[in-house]
Scaffold this motif. Sequence first.
Motif, mmCIF file in Angstrom:
data_model
loop_
_atom_site.group_PDB
_atom_site.id
_atom_site.type_symbol
_atom_site.label_atom_id
_atom_site.label_comp_id
_atom_site.label_asym_id
_atom_site.label_seq_id
_atom_site.Cartn_x
_atom_site.Cartn_y
_atom_site.Cartn_z
ATOM 1 N N ARG A 279 4.302 112.682 52.194
ATOM 2 C CA ARG A 279 5.517 113.243 51.609
ATOM 3 C C ARG A 279 5.300 114.722 51.349
ATOM 4 O O ARG A 279 4.262 115.117 50.806
ATOM 5 C CB ARG A 279 5.881 112.553 50.293
ATOM 6 C CG ARG A 279 6.310 111.102 50.430
ATOM 7 C CD ARG A 279 6.591 110.492 49.071
ATOM 8 N NE ARG A 279 7.019 109.111 49.192
ATOM 9 C CZ ARG A 279 8.289 108.732 49.360
ATOM 10 N NH1 ARG A 279 9.249 109.661 49.422
ATOM 11 N NH2 ARG A 279 8.605 107.462 49.469
ATOM 12 N N THR B 91 11.639 110.583 57.515
ATOM 13 C CA THR B 91 12.095 109.203 57.392
ATOM 14 C C THR B 91 12.509 108.972 55.945
ATOM 15 O O THR B 91 12.186 109.771 55.056
ATOM 16 C CB THR B 91 10.977 108.211 57.772
ATOM 17 O OG1 THR B 91 9.976 108.235 56.752
ATOM 18 C CG2 THR B 91 10.368 108.556 59.126
ATOM 19 N N ARG C 46 11.216 107.079 53.951
ATOM 20 C CA ARG C 46 10.010 106.908 53.140
ATOM 21 C C ARG C 46 9.196 108.189 53.003
ATOM 22 O O ARG C 46 8.198 108.238 52.304
ATOM 23 C CB ARG C 46 9.131 105.812 53.752
ATOM 24 C CG ARG C 46 9.760 104.424 53.674
ATOM 25 C CD ARG C 46 8.907 103.395 54.371
ATOM 26 N NE ARG C 46 8.807 103.678 55.810
ATOM 27 C CZ ARG C 46 8.117 102.942 56.671
ATOM 28 N NH1 ARG C 46 7.430 101.878 56.226
ATOM 29 N NH2 ARG C 46 8.103 103.244 57.946
#
Length: 315
Positions: free
Chosen positions: A17, A51, A53
């Motif tokens: 992330r 994405t 996620r």
Amino acid sequence: MDLDTVRTFVAAADAGRFQEAASELTLTQQAVSKRIAALERSLGVRLFTRTPRGAELTIDGRAFLPHARELLRAAERALASVRTGRRALRIDVLNSRGAGSGLMRGFHGAHPETELDVLMLLGIEEAVAAIRSGAVDGSFRAVAAPGHPLPEDLRSVRVLDEPLLLLTGPDHALARARSVTLAELAAHRIWMPGLLPGSEWAAYYAELSAEFGLTIEATGPNFGSDVLLDTIADTPALATFTGGHTRLLWPAGHDLRRIPVTDPTPVYPHSFLWHRDNAHPALAALRAHLAAASPGHDAPGTWTPGWTPGWTRGH
């Protein structure tokens, strides 16, 4: 390639992330995104796919990741090479069983807090080049041999005179002698494989044999000390020299004999070399240790080559 963008890429790849990478790097998420975009433009490929996620590596991103890690490791090694107070002291001892290795074991015992890297270089040219480039901080050598003048930017101090011993097998004609003179050795073959032309030890033995009429043979390949010991144990006509401070191990069945050499005792002059501008703090501690541990040199009844340096050279 900008290492900051590479470092950001690796952090994002590990975190998965951009937000977590930003927190780790103390940046904003926008700054991380800009760095990744700049890296992608410079490479001409997409590195991440967004994405729900987080961010996943593309096939190009996965291919680039191990190289990115190596780039960062290379940068750390480059910094460590000049941050002398934060890296290990690197010393060349020539071989693991010789006097230089023994001197460094003594230093390590007296200064266990000092981190050490012990290397084993071959010729004096390689050792000098490594000192001048900063690859090593010091080296144990016999300096000032013919053809090997010490460069002006290097310094040396003579640290140990190592007496030579005669090593024979149990059936050699001198095997039962308590000592042997150099004059007596003139009638015997001394085998010294590995006397590389141009090396400081080849120059040493060349002058020793010329002055005392010794027959020193350097024939055959050098397969290491184990093969040398096997041959000496099984060949009554051969003997060899070994240093009095050299650690040798052999099977009990070899029954090898180490015999003192006298009238005079040939000694090998070990010096310690370093660069005059080397500021590694542990180097000063090592030099002080070597000076305190030195037993002196040129004792009565000993022989060294005419090119042997005095106690110190340079400042």
